[in-house]
Design an enzyme around this catalytic site. Structure first.
Site: not given
Ligand code: 5RP
Length: 233
Positions: A39, A91-94, A104, A107, A113, A131
């Site tokens: 992401g 990792d990131g998250a939605d 998540k 992406g 993940e 988030k």
């Molecule tokens: C990808 C994910 C990402 O971690 C999530 O979408 C966050 O993305 P970004 O950092 O672009 O906001 O789960 O599958």
């Protein structure tokens, strides 16, 4: 705890992502392999990783996109089958709630993940403050589904009062790194993330639901207007 990182207490979203990406380096152990998510926030982490790449053994990646970025920087990418455990997955998250439960898959990399997260002793989530939610369910929930089950799974969600939409790319159904499709589900209120994840994951045809409750965050580095706030769960 909030760590002020600049005297100007106002950042763009892009700058917040860069701040948390940089802050995540503190969790990367010298000589080890690091788990890397997917992401735009993780892309900032990968950029920061460039500065310390000679001190790590390499990475396990959660998507073809992150693998490409890591390799472009000369960082060795290990297959997940080559490692039995990782100290940390970043990792990131939605969405992330007050207990470290996440949604998540924005992406489309949710399955890989979750696989890499399951190898790690610690999940460090990097996210900007937008988030953080009280309850999961505002962001349309991504679910990776085997193509022949898309209609059936969509109807199951509709029976729960939600609306499932097939994710498209360039006018056709998006195909994930695993050759599957994504349903984005709106109108869910995920009151019990652990039970919800277990339930949906056992529906025939579901590869992975984008609720990360069994693989929740241990730490969240949250980018706020005041700097990086560390939330521990
Ligand atoms: C990808 C994910 C990402 O971690 C999530 O979408 C966050 O993305 P970004 O950092 O672009 O906001 O789960 O599958």
């Amino acid at each position: 705890m909030t760590t002020p990182t600049a005297s100007i207490a106002s950042y763009s979203q892009d700058e917040l992502k860069a701040l948390v990406g940089q802050a995540a380096l503190a969790y990367v152990k010298p000589g080890e392999i690091v788990g890397v998510g997917t992401g735009s926030t993780v892309n900032k982490f990968i950029e920061a990783l460039d500065g310390i790449k000679s001190s790590i053994a390499g990475a396990v990646s959660s998507s073809e996109a992150s693998t490409e970025r890591l390799k472009a920087l000369g960082i060795r990418v290990f297959d997940a089958n080559e490692v039995s455990s990782l100290s940390v997955y970043i990792d990131g998250a939605d969405e992330i709630d007050g207990q470290g439960f996440m949604v998540k898959g924005g992406g489309a990399a949710l399955t890989r993940e979750k696989i890499v997260a399951a190898l790690a002793r610690r999940f460090v989530c990097i996210a900007d403050a937008s988030k953080l939610v009280d309850k999961l369910g505002r962001f349309p929930l991504p679910v990776e589904v085997i193509p022949m089950a898309v209609g059936q799974i969509a109807r199951r969600f509709e029976a729960m009062g939600a609306k499932a939409t097939l994710r498209l790319k360039d006018g056709a159904a998006l195909v994930t790194d695993n050759g599957q499709h994504i349903l984005d589900v709106q109108g869910l209120e995920i009151a019990e993330p652990l039970a919800f994840e277990s339930e949906v994951n056992q529906w025939p045809g579901v590869v992975t639901v984008g609720v990360f409750a069994h693989q929740k965050a241990s730490v969240c580095l949250l980018g706020t207007p005041e700097g990086v706030k560390t939330l521990e769960y």
